[in-house]
Design a protein around this motif. Structure first.
Motif, PDB file in Angstrom:
ATOM      1  N   SER A  17       0.930  -1.271   0.030  1.00  0.00           N
ATOM      2  CA  SER A  17       0.017   0.163   0.051  1.00  0.00           C
ATOM      3  C   SER A  17       0.922   1.185  -0.253  1.00  0.00           C
ATOM      4  O   SER A  17       0.539   2.265  -0.448  1.00  0.00           O
ATOM      5  CB  SER A  17      -0.896   0.092   1.205  1.00  0.00           C
ATOM      6  OG  SER A  17      -2.291  -0.113   0.923  1.00  0.00           O
ATOM      7  N   THR A  18       1.924   1.150   0.792  1.00  0.00           N
ATOM      8  CA  THR A  18       2.951   2.266   0.871  1.00  0.00           C
ATOM      9  C   THR A  18       3.661   2.476  -0.655  1.00  0.00           C
ATOM     10  O   THR A  18       3.727   3.719  -0.896  1.00  0.00           O
ATOM     11  CB  THR A  18       3.944   2.114   1.945  1.00  0.00           C
ATOM     12  OG1 THR A  18       3.261   1.845   3.124  1.00  0.00           O
ATOM     13  CG2 THR A  18       4.918   3.285   1.931  1.00  0.00           C
ATOM     14  N   ALA A  19       3.883   1.497  -1.185  1.00  0.00           N
ATOM     15  CA  ALA A  19       4.309   1.572  -2.488  1.00  0.00           C
ATOM     16  C   ALA A  19       3.468   2.418  -3.366  1.00  0.00           C
ATOM     17  O   ALA A  19       4.022   2.987  -4.524  1.00  0.00           O
ATOM     18  CB  ALA A  19       5.020   0.246  -2.894  1.00  0.00           C
ATOM     19  N   GLU A  20       2.163   1.587  -3.500  1.00  0.00           N
ATOM     20  CA  GLU A  20       1.325   2.330  -4.342  1.00  0.00           C
ATOM     21  C   GLU A  20       0.888   3.752  -4.206  1.00  0.00           C
ATOM     22  O   GLU A  20       0.910   4.451  -4.944  1.00  0.00           O
ATOM     23  CB  GLU A  20      -0.058   1.602  -4.198  1.00  0.00           C
ATOM     24  CG  GLU A  20      -0.086   0.097  -4.836  1.00  0.00           C
ATOM     25  CD  GLU A  20      -1.235  -0.385  -4.679  1.00  0.00           C
ATOM     26  OE1 GLU A  20      -1.793  -0.286  -3.701  1.00  0.00           O
ATOM     27  OE2 GLU A  20      -1.684  -1.457  -5.339  1.00  0.00           O
ATOM     28  N   SER A  21       1.148   4.114  -2.719  1.00  0.00           N
ATOM     29  CA  SER A  21       0.920   5.416  -2.375  1.00  0.00           C
ATOM     30  C   SER A  21       1.992   6.244  -2.890  1.00  0.00           C
ATOM     31  O   SER A  21       1.843   7.513  -3.599  1.00  0.00           O
ATOM     32  CB  SER A  21       0.751   5.646  -0.833  1.00  0.00           C
ATOM     33  OG  SER A  21       0.667   7.085  -0.355  1.00  0.00           O
ATOM     34  N   ALA A  22       3.100   5.771  -2.875  1.00  0.00           N
ATOM     35  CA  ALA A  22       4.299   6.808  -3.254  1.00  0.00           C
ATOM     36  C   ALA A  22       4.069   6.737  -5.010  1.00  0.00           C
ATOM     37  O   ALA A  22       4.242   7.885  -5.486  1.00  0.00           O
ATOM     38  CB  ALA A  22       5.557   5.852  -3.282  1.00  0.00           C
ATOM     39  N   ALA A  23       3.688   5.794  -5.578  1.00  0.00           N
ATOM     40  CA  ALA A  23       3.493   5.767  -7.188  1.00  0.00           C
ATOM     41  C   ALA A  23       2.360   6.971  -7.376  1.00  0.00           C
ATOM     42  O   ALA A  23       2.578   7.678  -8.226  1.00  0.00           O
ATOM     43  CB  ALA A  23       3.284   4.393  -7.636  1.00  0.00           C
ATOM     44  N   ASP A  24       1.297   6.820  -6.731  1.00  0.00           N
ATOM     45  CA  ASP A  24       0.310   7.790  -6.895  1.00  0.00           C
ATOM     46  C   ASP A  24       0.685   9.169  -6.565  1.00  0.00           C
ATOM     47  O   ASP A  24       0.228   9.995  -7.452  1.00  0.00           O
ATOM     48  CB  ASP A  24      -0.914   7.511  -5.861  1.00  0.00           C
ATOM     49  CG  ASP A  24      -1.551   6.227  -6.038  1.00  0.00           C
ATOM     50  OD1 ASP A  24      -1.417   5.579  -7.217  1.00  0.00           O
ATOM     51  OD2 ASP A  24      -2.224   5.719  -5.453  1.00  0.00           O
ATOM     52  N   GLN A  25       1.609   9.481  -5.567  1.00  0.00           N
ATOM     53  CA  GLN A  25       2.200  10.698  -5.482  1.00  0.00           C
ATOM     54  C   GLN A  25       3.200  11.195  -6.581  1.00  0.00           C
ATOM     55  O   GLN A  25       3.259  12.439  -6.740  1.00  0.00           O
ATOM     56  CB  GLN A  25       2.874  10.765  -4.140  1.00  0.00           C
ATOM     57  CG  GLN A  25       1.846  10.534  -2.888  1.00  0.00           C
ATOM     58  CD  GLN A  25       2.537  10.574  -1.675  1.00  0.00           C
ATOM     59  OE1 GLN A  25       3.461  11.365  -1.342  1.00  0.00           O
ATOM     60  NE2 GLN A  25       2.149   9.483  -0.813  1.00  0.00           N
ATOM     61  N   ILE A  26       3.880  10.270  -7.093  1.00  0.00           N
ATOM     62  CA  ILE A  26       4.733  10.609  -7.969  1.00  0.00           C
ATOM     63  C   ILE A  26       3.970  10.956  -9.527  1.00  0.00           C
ATOM     64  O   ILE A  26       4.392  11.609 -10.387  1.00  0.00           O
ATOM     65  CB  ILE A  26       6.005   9.446  -8.562  1.00  0.00           C
ATOM     66  CG1 ILE A  26       6.674   9.225  -7.231  1.00  0.00           C
ATOM     67  CG2 ILE A  26       6.587   9.610  -9.685  1.00  0.00           C
ATOM     68  CD1 ILE A  26       7.583   7.957  -7.352  1.00  0.00           C
ATOM     69  N   HIS A  27       2.993  10.310  -9.795  1.00  0.00           N
ATOM     70  CA  HIS A  27       2.291  10.438 -11.108  1.00  0.00           C
ATOM     71  C   HIS A  27       1.921  11.694 -11.546  1.00  0.00           C
ATOM     72  O   HIS A  27       2.132  11.995 -12.700  1.00  0.00           O
ATOM     73  CB  HIS A  27       0.994   9.581 -10.913  1.00  0.00           C
ATOM     74  CG  HIS A  27       0.275   9.482 -12.310  1.00  0.00           C
ATOM     75  ND1 HIS A  27       0.651   8.688 -13.287  1.00  0.00           N
ATOM     76  CD2 HIS A  27      -0.828  10.259 -12.839  1.00  0.00           C
ATOM     77  CE1 HIS A  27      -0.073   8.958 -14.409  1.00  0.00           C
ATOM     78  NE2 HIS A  27      -1.203  10.036 -13.935  1.00  0.00           N
ATOM     79  N   PRO A  28       1.530  12.868 -10.815  1.00  0.00           N
ATOM     80  CA  PRO A  28       1.235  13.900 -11.212  1.00  0.00           C
ATOM     81  C   PRO A  28       2.442  15.068 -11.062  1.00  0.00           C
ATOM     82  O   PRO A  28       2.136  16.126 -11.858  1.00  0.00           O
ATOM     83  CB  PRO A  28       0.103  14.649 -10.028  1.00  0.00           C
ATOM     84  CG  PRO A  28       0.488  13.837  -8.930  1.00  0.00           C
ATOM     85  CD  PRO A  28       0.875  12.495  -9.394  1.00  0.00           C
TER      86      PRO A  28
END
Length: 108
Positions: A17-28
């Protein structure tokens, strides 16, 4: 030294979940967008002209980093699920073996 190990399945899922959150924050993130106009603001400057390529490289790196985080999250989720399946199969095998040994003992 003990040869035992334990896997905390919930920790694998939390880390995924933390890795997905990091990816979500990087995306924009688009840090290079601010560099493109700066390159045009100083006509004839070779270093300013290179700002667009720096921005493109940042975009490539961030896209790659986002994909890495998503792959890592997926691998952690797959591992957690596999550990759950393995634990359930081992528990079922142990229960069946234990029940069989008790019933043969009871009829002696």
């Amino acid at each position: 030294m003990s040869s035992e190990y334990a896997v905390r399945i919930a920790a694998l899922r939390t880390t995924a979940s933390t890795a997905e959150s990091a990816a979500d924050q990087i995306h924009p993130l688009r840090p290079g967008d601010g560099l493109r106009p700066a390159g045009a603001a100083i006509p004839g400057s070779r270093s300013a002209a290179l700002l667009a390529s720096v921005g493109s490289r940042w975009a490539e790196r961030l896209t790659s980093l986002e994909a890495d985080f998503r792959r890592h999250a997926n691998a952690l989720k797959v591992a957690a699920t596999q550990y759950e399946v393995n634990d359930a199969e081992a528990a079922a095998a142990f229960d069946a073996s234990y029940a069989g040994s008790l019933s043969s003992w009871a009829y002696r």
